[in-house]
Design a protein around this motif. Structure first.
Motif, PDB file in Angstrom:
ATOM      1  N   VAL A  58      37.697  11.950  38.778  1.00  0.00           N
ATOM      2  CA  VAL A  58      37.580  13.290  40.178  1.00  0.00           C
ATOM      3  C   VAL A  58      36.047  14.283  40.351  1.00  0.00           C
ATOM      4  CG1 VAL A  58      38.110  15.675  40.043  1.00  0.00           C
ATOM      5  CG2 VAL A  58      39.654  14.120  38.836  1.00  0.00           C
ATOM      6  N   ILE A  59      34.998  13.597  39.046  1.00  0.00           N
ATOM      7  CA  ILE A  59      33.692  14.405  39.475  1.00  0.00           C
ATOM      8  C   ILE A  59      32.774  13.219  40.629  1.00  0.00           C
ATOM      9  CG2 ILE A  59      31.614  15.509  39.035  1.00  0.00           C
ATOM     10  CD1 ILE A  59      33.539  16.926  36.665  1.00  0.00           C
ATOM     11  N   GLU A  60      32.834  13.586  41.504  1.00  0.00           N
ATOM     12  CA  GLU A  60      31.681  12.700  42.095  1.00  0.00           C
ATOM     13  C   GLU A  60      30.241  12.938  42.180  1.00  0.00           C
ATOM     14  OE1 GLU A  60      31.686  11.942  47.239  1.00  0.00           O
ATOM     15  OE2 GLU A  60      33.517  11.211  46.133  1.00  0.00           O
ATOM     16  N   SER A  61      30.140  13.859  42.369  1.00  0.00           N
ATOM     17  CA  SER A  61      28.452  14.108  41.640  1.00  0.00           C
ATOM     18  C   SER A  61      28.749  15.753  41.356  1.00  0.00           C
ATOM     19  CB  SER A  61      27.842  14.237  43.662  1.00  0.00           C
ATOM     20  OG  SER A  61      28.388  15.530  44.207  1.00  0.00           O
ATOM     21  N   ILE A  62      27.483  16.255  40.439  1.00  0.00           N
ATOM     22  CA  ILE A  62      27.285  17.339  40.072  1.00  0.00           C
ATOM     23  C   ILE A  62      25.945  18.051  40.546  1.00  0.00           C
ATOM     24  CG2 ILE A  62      27.140  18.749  37.636  1.00  0.00           C
ATOM     25  CD1 ILE A  62      29.323  16.948  36.538  1.00  0.00           C
ATOM     26  N   VAL A  63      25.582  18.445  41.227  1.00  0.00           N
ATOM     27  CA  VAL A  63      24.331  19.353  41.050  1.00  0.00           C
ATOM     28  C   VAL A  63      24.455  20.686  40.348  1.00  0.00           C
ATOM     29  CG1 VAL A  63      22.396  20.205  42.609  1.00  0.00           C
ATOM     30  CG2 VAL A  63      23.652  18.441  43.719  1.00  0.00           C
ATOM     31  N   VAL A  64      23.746  21.427  39.586  1.00  0.00           N
ATOM     32  CA  VAL A  64      23.555  22.826  38.586  1.00  0.00           C
ATOM     33  C   VAL A  64      22.433  22.997  38.651  1.00  0.00           C
ATOM     34  CG1 VAL A  64      23.981  23.308  36.780  1.00  0.00           C
ATOM     35  CG2 VAL A  64      25.415  22.371  37.615  1.00  0.00           C
ATOM     36  N   LEU A  65      21.456  24.078  39.582  1.00  0.00           N
ATOM     37  CA  LEU A  65      20.815  24.455  39.357  1.00  0.00           C
ATOM     38  C   LEU A  65      21.126  26.027  38.388  1.00  0.00           C
ATOM     39  CD1 LEU A  65      19.866  24.898  42.756  1.00  0.00           C
ATOM     40  CD2 LEU A  65      18.662  23.250  41.380  1.00  0.00           C
ATOM     41  N   GLY A  66      21.108  25.661  37.146  1.00  0.00           N
ATOM     42  CA  GLY A  66      21.132  26.664  36.231  1.00  0.00           C
ATOM     43  C   GLY A  66      21.152  25.727  34.894  1.00  0.00           C
ATOM     44  N   ALA A  67      22.318  25.731  34.446  1.00  0.00           N
ATOM     45  CA  ALA A  67      23.000  25.083  33.209  1.00  0.00           C
ATOM     46  C   ALA A  67      24.439  25.155  33.407  1.00  0.00           C
ATOM     47  CB  ALA A  67      23.086  26.245  31.941  1.00  0.00           C
ATOM     48  N   LEU A  68      24.470  23.255  32.577  1.00  0.00           N
ATOM     49  CA  LEU A  68      25.662  22.286  32.774  1.00  0.00           C
ATOM     50  C   LEU A  68      26.310  22.822  31.183  1.00  0.00           C
ATOM     51  CD1 LEU A  68      28.270  20.239  33.990  1.00  0.00           C
ATOM     52  CD2 LEU A  68      26.725  19.154  33.155  1.00  0.00           C
ATOM     53  N   HIS A  69      27.405  23.376  30.440  1.00  0.00           N
ATOM     54  CA  HIS A  69      28.304  23.484  29.127  1.00  0.00           C
ATOM     55  C   HIS A  69      29.270  22.211  29.838  1.00  0.00           C
ATOM     56  CE1 HIS A  69      26.795  27.313  28.685  1.00  0.00           C
ATOM     57  NE2 HIS A  69      25.536  26.608  28.617  1.00  0.00           N
ATOM     58  N   ALA A  70      29.393  21.285  28.822  1.00  0.00           N
ATOM     59  CA  ALA A  70      30.056  19.881  29.033  1.00  0.00           C
ATOM     60  C   ALA A  70      30.166  19.324  28.405  1.00  0.00           C
ATOM     61  CB  ALA A  70      29.791  18.898  29.805  1.00  0.00           C
ATOM     62  N   SER A  71      30.665  18.358  27.036  1.00  0.00           N
ATOM     63  CA  SER A  71      30.988  17.812  26.041  1.00  0.00           C
ATOM     64  C   SER A  71      29.861  16.687  26.544  1.00  0.00           C
ATOM     65  CB  SER A  71      32.292  16.565  25.740  1.00  0.00           C
ATOM     66  OG  SER A  71      32.815  16.324  26.861  1.00  0.00           O
ATOM     67  N   GLU A  72      29.001  16.457  25.084  1.00  0.00           N
ATOM     68  CA  GLU A  72      28.440  14.653  25.202  1.00  0.00           C
ATOM     69  C   GLU A  72      28.718  13.924  26.024  1.00  0.00           C
ATOM     70  OE1 GLU A  72      24.999  15.440  24.834  1.00  0.00           O
ATOM     71  OE2 GLU A  72      25.493  17.959  25.015  1.00  0.00           O
ATOM     72  N   GLU A  73      30.448  13.565  25.352  1.00  0.00           N
ATOM     73  CA  GLU A  73      31.108  12.747  25.982  1.00  0.00           C
ATOM     74  C   GLU A  73      31.295  12.434  27.485  1.00  0.00           C
ATOM     75  OE1 GLU A  73      35.836  10.297  25.638  1.00  0.00           O
ATOM     76  OE2 GLU A  73      35.340  12.541  24.733  1.00  0.00           O
ATOM     77  N   VAL A  74      31.279  13.940  28.082  1.00  0.00           N
ATOM     78  CA  VAL A  74      31.621  14.218  29.522  1.00  0.00           C
ATOM     79  C   VAL A  74      30.094  13.526  30.698  1.00  0.00           C
ATOM     80  CG1 VAL A  74      32.040  15.932  31.490  1.00  0.00           C
ATOM     81  CG2 VAL A  74      33.924  15.572  29.708  1.00  0.00           C
ATOM     82  N   LYS A  75      28.992  14.694  29.386  1.00  0.00           N
ATOM     83  CA  LYS A  75      27.607  14.153  30.078  1.00  0.00           C
ATOM     84  C   LYS A  75      27.536  12.973  29.693  1.00  0.00           C
ATOM     85  CE  LYS A  75      26.219  19.108  29.078  1.00  0.00           C
ATOM     86  NZ  LYS A  75      24.686  19.492  28.166  1.00  0.00           N
ATOM     87  N   ARG A  76      27.464  12.579  29.008  1.00  0.00           N
ATOM     88  CA  ARG A  76      27.210  11.304  28.933  1.00  0.00           C
ATOM     89  C   ARG A  76      27.650   9.602  30.154  1.00  0.00           C
ATOM     90  NH1 ARG A  76      26.911  11.432  23.393  1.00  0.00           N
ATOM     91  NH2 ARG A  76      29.423  10.753  23.657  1.00  0.00           N
ATOM     92  N   ALA A  77      29.329  10.320  30.088  1.00  0.00           N
ATOM     93  CA  ALA A  77      30.416   9.379  31.322  1.00  0.00           C
ATOM     94  C   ALA A  77      29.302  10.192  32.847  1.00  0.00           C
ATOM     95  CB  ALA A  77      31.812  10.003  30.940  1.00  0.00           C
ATOM     96  N   LEU A  78      29.481  11.086  33.232  1.00  0.00           N
ATOM     97  CA  LEU A  78      28.751  11.366  34.013  1.00  0.00           C
ATOM     98  C   LEU A  78      27.542  11.129  34.174  1.00  0.00           C
ATOM     99  CD1 LEU A  78      30.624  14.687  34.439  1.00  0.00           C
ATOM    100  CD2 LEU A  78      31.476  12.426  35.572  1.00  0.00           C
ATOM    101  N   ALA A  79      26.658  11.523  33.829  1.00  0.00           N
ATOM    102  CA  ALA A  79      24.886  11.001  34.185  1.00  0.00           C
ATOM    103  C   ALA A  79      24.270  10.138  34.710  1.00  0.00           C
ATOM    104  CB  ALA A  79      24.836   9.480  32.308  1.00  0.00           C
ATOM    105  N   ASP A  80      25.341   9.467  35.657  1.00  0.00           N
ATOM    106  CA  ASP A  80      24.655   8.939  36.572  1.00  0.00           C
ATOM    107  C   ASP A  80      24.769   9.992  38.549  1.00  0.00           C
ATOM    108  OD1 ASP A  80      26.966   7.378  36.723  1.00  0.00           O
ATOM    109  OD2 ASP A  80      26.842   6.508  38.215  1.00  0.00           O
ATOM    110  N   ARG A  81      25.983  10.867  37.983  1.00  0.00           N
ATOM    111  CA  ARG A  81      26.010  11.509  38.975  1.00  0.00           C
ATOM    112  C   ARG A  81      25.675  13.047  38.705  1.00  0.00           C
ATOM    113  NH1 ARG A  81      32.244   9.288  38.989  1.00  0.00           N
ATOM    114  NH2 ARG A  81      32.062   7.292  38.518  1.00  0.00           N
ATOM    115  N   ILE A  82      25.216  12.932  38.224  1.00  0.00           N
ATOM    116  CA  ILE A  82      24.778  14.551  37.915  1.00  0.00           C
ATOM    117  C   ILE A  82      22.620  14.678  38.204  1.00  0.00           C
ATOM    118  CG2 ILE A  82      23.553  16.099  36.060  1.00  0.00           C
ATOM    119  CD1 ILE A  82      25.775  14.937  33.866  1.00  0.00           C
ATOM    120  N   HIS A  83      22.624  15.451  39.418  1.00  0.00           N
ATOM    121  CA  HIS A  83      21.243  15.943  39.774  1.00  0.00           C
ATOM    122  C   HIS A  83      21.164  16.665  39.424  1.00  0.00           C
ATOM    123  CE1 HIS A  83      22.360  11.723  41.730  1.00  0.00           C
ATOM    124  NE2 HIS A  83      24.313  12.728  42.165  1.00  0.00           N
TER     125      HIS A  83
END
Length: 122
Positions: A97-122
């Motif tokens: 579902v998540i194509e991209s994430i841009v967060v100026l501040g903080a992102l709270h998510a499980s480590e599993e989700v953060k690892r999976a989305l690592a190339d989509r987090i900017h």
């Protein structure tokens, strides 16, 4: 957050704390940051609007992401503040579902989700 200050700046901060203008160094630094953010508030608001960002806190529950998946939507998350992805969201669902994430501040998510989305987090 770590900041490096010159000794003269640090001494001036300590003097203001000693004289009772601030309760401690952190109080002065926090006040200075808030003053600068206030000075630039119009620019922040304009940029948030131009970049179509959500200002503040936004929580994405598993049911939110499942609904987006059923609707065939891809999310482009843009947050200035806090983005929170529920702990029961699987890496597979987030990737679907998540194509991209841009967060100026903080992102709270499980480590599993953060690892999976690592190339989509900017």
């Amino acid at each position: 957050m770590t900041i490096n200050l010159g000794l003269i700046d640090l001494g001036q901060i300590d003097l203001l704390v000693q004289e009772g203008f601030y309760s401690n160094r952190t109080d002065l630094i926090r006040t200075a940051i808030r003053n600068q953010l206030g000075t630039h508030a119009d620019i922040v608001r304009q940029t948030v609007a131009r970049k179509s960002m959500v200002l503040g806190l936004h929580h994405f529950s598993r049911s939110d992401l499942e609904a987006a998946q059923l609707a065939g939507q891809k999310l482009q998350i843009q947050i200035l503040g806090l983005a929170s992805i529920a702990s029961d969201v699987s890496a597979e669902l987030a990737l679907a579902v998540i194509e991209s994430i841009v967060v100026l501040g903080a992102l709270h998510a499980s480590e599993e989700v953060k690892r999976a989305l690592a190339d989509r987090i900017h």
